[in-house]
Design a protein around this motif. Structure first.
Motif, mmCIF file in Angstrom:
data_model
loop_
_atom_site.group_PDB
_atom_site.id
_atom_site.type_symbol
_atom_site.label_atom_id
_atom_site.label_comp_id
_atom_site.label_asym_id
_atom_site.label_seq_id
_atom_site.Cartn_x
_atom_site.Cartn_y
_atom_site.Cartn_z
ATOM 1 N N ILE A 1 0.835 -1.202 0.000
ATOM 2 C CA ILE A 1 0.000 0.000 0.000
ATOM 3 C C ILE A 1 0.872 1.256 0.000
ATOM 4 C CG2 ILE A 1 -1.657 1.335 1.355
ATOM 5 C CD1 ILE A 1 -2.857 -1.283 2.315
ATOM 6 N N ALA A 2 1.953 1.237 0.803
ATOM 7 C CA ALA A 2 2.845 2.394 0.835
ATOM 8 C C ALA A 2 3.505 2.622 -0.525
ATOM 9 C CB ALA A 2 3.912 2.199 1.914
ATOM 10 N N ALA A 3 3.887 1.540 -1.215
ATOM 11 C CA ALA A 3 4.484 1.683 -2.543
ATOM 12 C C ALA A 3 3.492 2.297 -3.525
ATOM 13 C CB ALA A 3 4.964 0.317 -3.042
ATOM 14 N N THR A 4 2.232 1.905 -3.413
ATOM 15 C CA THR A 4 1.199 2.492 -4.279
ATOM 16 C C THR A 4 1.027 3.981 -3.995
ATOM 17 O OG1 THR A 4 0.048 0.365 -4.270
ATOM 18 C CG2 THR A 4 -1.185 2.273 -5.037
ATOM 19 N N ILE A 5 1.076 4.352 -2.725
ATOM 20 C CA ILE A 5 0.933 5.765 -2.360
ATOM 21 C C ILE A 5 2.131 6.570 -2.865
ATOM 22 C CG2 ILE A 5 0.843 7.361 -0.408
ATOM 23 C CD1 ILE A 5 -0.770 5.251 1.105
ATOM 24 N N VAL A 6 3.342 6.004 -2.782
ATOM 25 C CA VAL A 6 4.534 6.687 -3.300
ATOM 26 C C VAL A 6 4.389 6.917 -4.800
ATOM 27 C CG1 VAL A 6 6.987 6.391 -3.788
ATOM 28 C CG2 VAL A 6 6.111 5.943 -1.499
ATOM 29 N N PHE A 7 3.920 5.890 -5.528
ATOM 30 C CA PHE A 7 3.696 6.057 -6.966
ATOM 31 C C PHE A 7 2.670 7.158 -7.225
ATOM 32 C CE2 PHE A 7 1.168 5.000 -10.762
ATOM 33 C CZ PHE A 7 2.167 5.085 -11.729
ATOM 34 N N LEU A 8 1.628 7.204 -6.402
ATOM 35 C CA LEU A 8 0.596 8.247 -6.544
ATOM 36 C C LEU A 8 1.192 9.627 -6.290
ATOM 37 C CD1 LEU A 8 -2.404 8.824 -6.999
ATOM 38 C CD2 LEU A 8 -2.783 8.461 -4.563
ATOM 39 N N MET A 9 2.071 9.738 -5.285
ATOM 40 C CA MET A 9 2.741 11.014 -5.023
ATOM 41 C C MET A 9 3.530 11.492 -6.236
ATOM 42 S SD MET A 9 4.245 10.431 -1.193
ATOM 43 C CE MET A 9 3.188 10.318 0.253
ATOM 44 N N LEU A 10 4.297 10.588 -6.833
ATOM 45 C CA LEU A 10 5.105 10.954 -7.996
ATOM 46 C C LEU A 10 4.213 11.361 -9.170
ATOM 47 C CD1 LEU A 10 7.821 8.154 -7.803
ATOM 48 C CD2 LEU A 10 8.110 10.576 -7.236
#
Length: 743
Positions: free
Chosen positions: A156-165
């Protein structure tokens, strides 16, 4: 313009020639202007030189006769400070100056711009500080499913990081397309239409209010984690913090930036030190995770719980849009500096968010109600020594001050709504310190009420948070997709792909948050958005109705059937009119008046009509039907008339002058340029200076005033007429009358 020219021709048919009206003036309306910088000589040990607002005068022990009454001995107000508003007590004025500092001229706006090193902490404080509660909010949902739920934290954190970028790259495209500031409201309105634009604005406004409440509550939680004895005073501490933010932001952008830069940089340093220390410790264990205490699952692990955790963790992205909203606040080149600052902010946000999640994963720490996750990590890495104290202090400071992002952007968005007639126009006016003071006050009140209503609990406020911000994200990025599709310039396909990706991901988070958190409080945000749409559309409808009523119409202008000619004013014995004779040249210097004549004129002792000598003054802002009615009323009295227009800058003065000439310049006009955006004080100063020039005259101030039929709409209109009437009441031989225009 065609109607204005037509109305001017009708005036020419029934009014005397403009030169006749000018010759009838018993005063010289040109009282001079402020001196040039080369003419100003500061005192030996000071920076302020007192000069008359109406013509250069050397600072002497006796005040100039042309100076407005009530100024300090030694001369009237200095040119670098706004004249004291004469309708307010002197004590109130001095208190405002003590709290807010001296007023700034509009030309100081360029000096109030932010460089990148200041803009980064000021505009990024919200986004960067969200790592203090975003990861914890995500883990607090996953822990409900026990150990199996925590296993989803990394994906989930990796998905949020991708969303941030993705969102960060998308907003870089927005800044490039809208170099003058492309907030969600502007982008959605330009490309999707009125209601999507208002919905985006509603999402932003809701987000900014909750940003203040959540940041303050999280900051107070950081304080009470370190000092548990203060837990019972969390509401009081939060309210005091909001009041401090209010005072700081009313002082202006640059002052707030300087105050808030240090805590944000301290927080970044503390988080980087914490991440490095935690990773070094994990490396010493070959990155083996520390087992966490046994967990009992209270909810089943399913797609709904995972989506709830994703929506909660995505609150770490709040504030990313702040830089695109505030492009005009940067120093030149604005858009380039804004894009650079945005890139630094997204990079730091990704590093801090991913680092905190990694530390939680390796350390086996779980959310606890008595202590925040960051406090537990700091205890684990630094013990209870100075670095722990520094980390907690920096976290508390940046969370308490992260709300400053909202204080920068909420008033700006509200001013844009007011400019487009979707909000009361008083929110479009800048205050003494070149800040939108009314919007700042409204944000403080709204955020304070929300904070108190939810008892300052971060967990209760988080469910309200994601809906507003991701509604604005979705509409803004969708608007950018339409923008690139229409424009199709160089690299438009790449830009469209970036914005389409950002819009799709934001829409997924929005739908997820709306469904999974509806019963937890998201419905409050949805209701707030709906109410916002209703209120703003009603305000716009009212302003459209008033504008239609005020719009000039050739056949709606009633004119007399005979020619209007002003009657000459007979001056008192020994004084000639302003016609170029030696006596009239002496009249321009009030010191040429005999003191007995001045005293007799100030006694208001006229007892018969023949003793009253008239001059009608018509302050006017726009040449609409209300203004024309006031001009017609003044001219119909067949007394000398002087029209006064107060402009806030040279461009506005030139624009009004062009319209006045197009109308025909039938009456004498005097333009006053107010560099401090004030209207009341310059008008009163000017009228009082005219009274000093001819104390024997009775000055009749004729004010156009809009009167609405429904009292609930009265707050949407300027209170200039009542304020000016109240300010002029203490002056001798000044009569104030209003010409109402009913709507």
């Amino acid at each position: 313009m065609r109607v204005l020219r037509s109305v001017g021709r009708e005036w020419r048919r029934v009014s005397a020639e403009p030169d006749v009206w000018r010759r009838a003036l018993p005063v010289d309306p040109d009282l001079g202007s402020l001196p040039t910088p080369a003419q100003i000589t500061p005192a030996r040990f000071g920076r302020v030189v007192r000069v008359s607002p109406f013509g250069p005068t050397a600072p002497t022990a006796a005040p100039s006769p042309l100076a407005p009454a009530g100024t300090a001995e030694g001369g009237p107000p200095a040119p670098d400070a706004e004249p004291r508003p004469v309708d307010r007590p002197r004590a109130v004025y001095r208190l405002r100056r003590l709290l807010l500092g001296p007023a700034l001229a509009s030309t100081a706006l360029a000096r109030e711009r932010m460089r990148k090193l200041v803009a980064l902490p000021v505009l990024s404080a919200d986004a960067l500080s969200s790592v203090a509660y975003g990861p914890e909010a995500m883990l607090a949902v996953l822990v409900l499913a026990g150990t199996a739920g925590l296993g989803y934290s990394i994906p989930i954190a990796a998905t949020i990081v991708f969303l941030m970028l993705a969102i960060g790259v998308s907003y870089r495209q927005t800044i490039r397309a809208y170099p003058r500031g492309g907030g969600s409201y502007i982008v959605a309105s330009d490309n999707l239409g009125l209601f999507p634009g208002l919905a985006a604005a509603a999402g932003l406004m809701t987000d900014y209010i909750l940003t203040v409440a959540v940041s303050i509550s999280a900051g107070v939680a950081a304080i009470t984690s370190a000092v548990p004895s203060l837990a019972s005073s969390n509401v009081l501490i939060g309210v005091l913090a909001i009041l401090v933010l209010l005072a700081c932001n009313l002082r202006g952008i640059r002052q707030a930036g300087a105050i808030f830069a240090a805590p944000t940089y301290a927080f970044v340093i503390a988080m980087l030190a914490l991440i490095v220390a935690g990773l070094v410790d994990a490396a010493g264990r070959d990155f083996h995770t520390v087992p966490h205490p046994p967990l009992n699952a209270t909810e089943g692990l399913g797609i709904l719980l995972v989506m709830r955790a994703f929506a909660s963790g995505a609150t770490a992205m709040t504030g990313i849009e702040a830089i695109s909203n505030a492009v005009p606040a940067f120093k030149p080149v604005e858009w380039r500096n804004a894009r650079t600052t945005l890139s630094w902010m997204v990079g730091l946000l990704v590093v801090l968010f991913a680092g905190i999640i990694a530390l939680v994963h390796f350390s086996g720490i779980l959310p606890r109600s008595q202590e925040t996750v960051l406090s537990q990590l700091a205890h684990l890495s630094f013990g209870s020594g100075p670095m722990y104290v520094f980390t907690q202090a920096a976290t508390a400071a940046v969370l308490l001050l992260a709300a400053n992002t909202a204080f920068n952007d909420f008033p700006r968005v509200l001013s844009l709504l007011a400019r487009d007639d979707h909000a009361p126009r008083l929110f479009a006016r800048m205050g003494d310190r070149l800040a939108f003071s009314n919007g700042i006050i409204l944000l403080s009140v709204a955020a304070g009420l929300v904070y108190v209503a939810f008892d300052g609990r971060t967990a209760s406020l988080i469910p309200l948070y994601a809906v507003g911000v991701f509604l604005a994200f979705t509409l803004s990025q969708a608007g950018m997709v339409v923008h690139w599709w229409r424009l199709r310039d160089r690299h438009w396909r790449k830009s469209l792909l970036f914005n389409a990706t950002g819009s799709l991901l934001s829409a997924i988070v929005l739908i997820t948050a709306g469904i999974t958190k509806f019963t937890e409080g998201a419905w409050v945000a949805l209701v707030a958005v709906a109410l916002f749409l209703v209120v703003t559309t009603r305000i716009r409808r009212h302003y459209d109705t008033v504008a239609a009523a005020l719009r000039l119409q050739r056949h709606a202008i009633e004119l007399p059937h005979h020619t209007i000619t002003p009657r000459a004013v007979v001056p008192p014995k020994g004084v000639e009119g302003v016609d170029g004779s030696p006596a009239s040249r002496e009249l321009r210097d009030p010191r040429a008046f005999d003191e007995t004549e001045r005293a007799r004129g100030a006694e208001e002792a006229e007892e018969v009509p023949e003793e009253i000598r008239h001059l009608s003054l018509v302050p006017i802002q726009t040449l609409d039907r209300a203004g024309m009615r006031a001009l017609a009323y003044a001219a119909s009295l067949q007394q000398p008339v002087l029209v006064i227009h107060v402009s806030t800058g040279a461009a506005e003065a030139e624009r009004f002058r062009d319209q006045w000439l197009l109308w025909g310049d039938h009456l004498p006009l005097q333009e006053l340029v107010s560099p401090y955006r004030a209207v009341i004080a310059p008008l009163v100063n000017y009228i009082e200076a005219l009274h000093h020039q001819r104390p024997d005259l009775t000055l009749t101030v004729i004010l156009p005033e809009i009167v609405v039929s429904q009292r609930r709409y009265s707050a949407l209109h300027s209170r200039t007429a009542p304020r000016l009437r109240r300010a002029l009441r203490p002056l001798r031989k000044v009569v104030v009358t209003t010409v109402p225009f009913h709507v």
